[in-house]
Design a protein around this motif. Structure first.
Motif, PDB file in Angstrom:
ATOM      1  N   VAL A  50       0.830  -1.207   0.000  1.00  0.00           N
ATOM      2  CA  VAL A  50       0.000   0.000   0.000  1.00  0.00           C
ATOM      3  C   VAL A  50       0.865   1.258   0.000  1.00  0.00           C
ATOM      4  N   TYR A  51       1.839   1.316   0.899  1.00  0.00           N
ATOM      5  CA  TYR A  51       2.708   2.492   0.983  1.00  0.00           C
ATOM      6  C   TYR A  51       3.499   2.685  -0.301  1.00  0.00           C
ATOM      7  N   HIS A  52       4.108   1.635  -0.812  1.00  0.00           N
ATOM      8  CA  HIS A  52       4.959   1.755  -1.985  1.00  0.00           C
ATOM      9  C   HIS A  52       4.162   2.083  -3.255  1.00  0.00           C
ATOM     10  N   LEU A  53       2.933   1.598  -3.339  1.00  0.00           N
ATOM     11  CA  LEU A  53       2.093   1.970  -4.478  1.00  0.00           C
ATOM     12  C   LEU A  53       1.872   3.480  -4.489  1.00  0.00           C
ATOM     13  N   TYR A  54       1.604   4.033  -3.310  1.00  0.00           N
ATOM     14  CA  TYR A  54       1.419   5.479  -3.208  1.00  0.00           C
ATOM     15  C   TYR A  54       2.715   6.225  -3.470  1.00  0.00           C
ATOM     16  N   LYS A  55       3.790   5.785  -2.826  1.00  0.00           N
ATOM     17  CA  LYS A  55       5.088   6.449  -2.956  1.00  0.00           C
ATOM     18  C   LYS A  55       5.563   6.484  -4.403  1.00  0.00           C
ATOM     19  N   GLY A  56       5.378   5.379  -5.116  1.00  0.00           N
ATOM     20  CA  GLY A  56       5.866   5.284  -6.488  1.00  0.00           C
ATOM     21  C   GLY A  56       4.972   5.930  -7.527  1.00  0.00           C
ATOM     22  N   GLY A  57       3.774   6.347  -7.119  1.00  0.00           N
ATOM     23  CA  GLY A  57       2.893   7.047  -8.051  1.00  0.00           C
ATOM     24  C   GLY A  57       1.883   6.182  -8.778  1.00  0.00           C
ATOM     25  N   SER A  58       1.753   4.915  -8.380  1.00  0.00           N
ATOM     26  CA  SER A  58       0.771   4.042  -9.024  1.00  0.00           C
ATOM     27  C   SER A  58      -0.628   4.330  -8.503  1.00  0.00           C
ATOM     28  N   ASP A  59      -1.605   4.208  -9.394  1.00  0.00           N
ATOM     29  CA  ASP A  59      -2.998   4.334  -8.986  1.00  0.00           C
ATOM     30  C   ASP A  59      -3.458   2.982  -8.468  1.00  0.00           C
ATOM     31  N   PHE A  60      -4.150   2.977  -7.344  1.00  0.00           N
ATOM     32  CA  PHE A  60      -4.610   1.713  -6.769  1.00  0.00           C
ATOM     33  C   PHE A  60      -5.571   0.983  -7.705  1.00  0.00           C
ATOM     34  N   ILE A  88      -4.573   7.809   5.546  1.00  0.00           N
ATOM     35  CA  ILE A  88      -5.550   8.220   4.536  1.00  0.00           C
ATOM     36  C   ILE A  88      -5.587   7.278   3.337  1.00  0.00           C
ATOM     37  N   ALA A  89      -4.892   6.159   3.392  1.00  0.00           N
ATOM     38  CA  ALA A  89      -4.897   5.223   2.273  1.00  0.00           C
ATOM     39  C   ALA A  89      -6.312   4.680   2.045  1.00  0.00           C
ATOM     40  N   ILE A 114       2.020 -12.150  -2.386  1.00  0.00           N
ATOM     41  CA  ILE A 114       1.611 -11.741  -1.049  1.00  0.00           C
ATOM     42  C   ILE A 114       1.321 -10.242  -1.124  1.00  0.00           C
ATOM     43  N   PHE A 115       0.548  -9.730  -0.196  1.00  0.00           N
ATOM     44  CA  PHE A 115       0.173  -8.314  -0.231  1.00  0.00           C
ATOM     45  C   PHE A 115       0.528  -7.670   1.104  1.00  0.00           C
ATOM     46  N   HIS A 116       1.318  -6.589   1.028  1.00  0.00           N
ATOM     47  CA  HIS A 116       1.709  -5.864   2.240  1.00  0.00           C
ATOM     48  C   HIS A 116       0.682  -4.794   2.584  1.00  0.00           C
ATOM     49  N   VAL A 117       0.222  -4.825   3.808  1.00  0.00           N
ATOM     50  CA  VAL A 117      -0.786  -3.871   4.279  1.00  0.00           C
ATOM     51  C   VAL A 117      -0.149  -2.877   5.249  1.00  0.00           C
ATOM     52  N   ASN A 118      -0.456  -1.612   5.062  1.00  0.00           N
ATOM     53  CA  ASN A 118      -0.037  -0.547   5.969  1.00  0.00           C
ATOM     54  C   ASN A 118      -0.869   0.682   5.633  1.00  0.00           C
ATOM     55  N   ASP A 119      -0.561   1.792   6.213  1.00  0.00           N
ATOM     56  CA  ASP A 119      -1.282   3.032   5.930  1.00  0.00           C
ATOM     57  C   ASP A 119      -0.268   4.173   5.948  1.00  0.00           C
ATOM     58  N   TYR A 120      -0.680   5.335   5.511  1.00  0.00           N
ATOM     59  CA  TYR A 120       0.233   6.473   5.475  1.00  0.00           C
ATOM     60  C   TYR A 120      -0.529   7.769   5.743  1.00  0.00           C
ATOM     61  N   PRO A 121       0.131   8.747   6.363  1.00  0.00           N
ATOM     62  CA  PRO A 121      -0.509  10.033   6.656  1.00  0.00           C
ATOM     63  C   PRO A 121      -0.541  10.918   5.412  1.00  0.00           C
ATOM     64  N   LYS A 122      -1.101  12.096   5.553  1.00  0.00           N
ATOM     65  CA  LYS A 122      -1.225  13.035   4.427  1.00  0.00           C
ATOM     66  C   LYS A 122       0.112  13.747   4.214  1.00  0.00           C
ATOM     67  N   LYS A 160     -10.311   0.516   2.121  1.00  0.00           N
ATOM     68  CA  LYS A 160     -11.589  -0.125   1.820  1.00  0.00           C
ATOM     69  C   LYS A 160     -11.665  -0.485   0.338  1.00  0.00           C
ATOM     70  N   GLU A 161     -11.244   0.445  -0.509  1.00  0.00           N
ATOM     71  CA  GLU A 161     -11.267   0.191  -1.952  1.00  0.00           C
ATOM     72  C   GLU A 161     -10.228  -0.861  -2.343  1.00  0.00           C
ATOM     73  N   VAL A 162      -9.069  -0.811  -1.694  1.00  0.00           N
ATOM     74  CA  VAL A 162      -8.014  -1.786  -1.990  1.00  0.00           C
ATOM     75  C   VAL A 162      -8.481  -3.200  -1.670  1.00  0.00           C
TER      76      VAL A 162
END
Length: 223
Positions: A70-80, A119-120, A93-101, A123-125
């Motif tokens: 989740v974090y790396h998808l956001y960091k790298g610029g990929s759309d979920f 703010i990740a 495997i899928f890594h779960v975490n969250d990240y602030p604004k 729910k949609e993921v």
């Protein structure tokens, strides 16, 4: 002219990575493990979901798979939304975490927080993973230095509580009869869903806690 050359060179690098990944898969098979290509948001070549998908798809092995985070998808610029194009078998495997604004350019590994504390769009993921038929393992992946300073038992209990919260949500998305589980697989805590009377044991896991989505789900297999 020049921009196109840069793009072609980038693709060639990824194809070379795919060749090396194939070699790693062969080596891993001899050792009883499966190497997985992970999305790394800070990497120059594997920061986007499409890039790791290319490496896995072009490795020439049916065992090739990817590890979204989740974090790396956001960091790298990929759309979920890109998770929709993956098949369930494509995810190792899928890594779960969250990240602030925090902006993608500024956010770092240490900024990761417990699921639900950021703010990740979790729910949609999770809905997407369910929609593509993913029934594999979820791993809580955190590198928050603030947690390191806390009592380890407190962190473990907090992490378990957050995982249970997601676990309950996961049970709500189990369509029809089945179960949601907290289980241990390869020494790691995992959240799983299984249909009907199936349980983690048939997938090499050890169940810790089960949530029966439908009271008589086991009747399907055991009448």
């Amino acid at each position: 002219g020049q921009p196109q050359c840069h793009v072609l060179a980038h693709i060639v690098d990824l194809l070379a990575a795919a060749d090396r990944y194939r070699d790693l898969l062969k080596l891993g098979k001899s050792m009883g493990v499966t190497p997985i290509v992970e999305v790394w948001g800070f990497s120059k070549t594997l920061k986007r979901l499409g890039e790791v998908a290319l490496v896995a798809a072009e490795c020439g092995s049916p065992e090739g798979c990817v590890l979204p985070d989740v974090y790396h998808l956001y960091k790298g610029g990929s759309d979920f939304a890109g998770l929709h194009v993956l098949s369930a078998s494509a995810i190792g495997i899928f890594h779960v975490n969250d990240y602030p604004k925090i902006g993608r350019d500024e956010i770092a590994d240490a900024d990761r927080v417990y699921p639900g504390d950021g703010i990740a769009p979790l729910k949609e993921v999770f809905a997407t993973l369910r929609a593509i038929g993913y029934r594999g393992y979820l791993s809580l992946e955190l590198f928050n230095r603030g947690y390191w300073k806390q009592d380890p038992l407190r962190v473990a209990k907090t992490g378990l509580a957050k995982m249970k919260a997601d676990f309950s949500l996961d049970g709500l998305t189990q369509f029809g009869s089945g179960w949601a589980w907290i289980a241990v697989k390869d020494g790691k805590l995992a959240i799983m869903k299984t249909p009907n009377g199936e349980n983690p044991l048939v997938h090499g896991g050890s169940p810790i806690l089960g949530c029966d989505v439908w009271e008589h789900s086991y009747y399907i297999d055991y009448r």
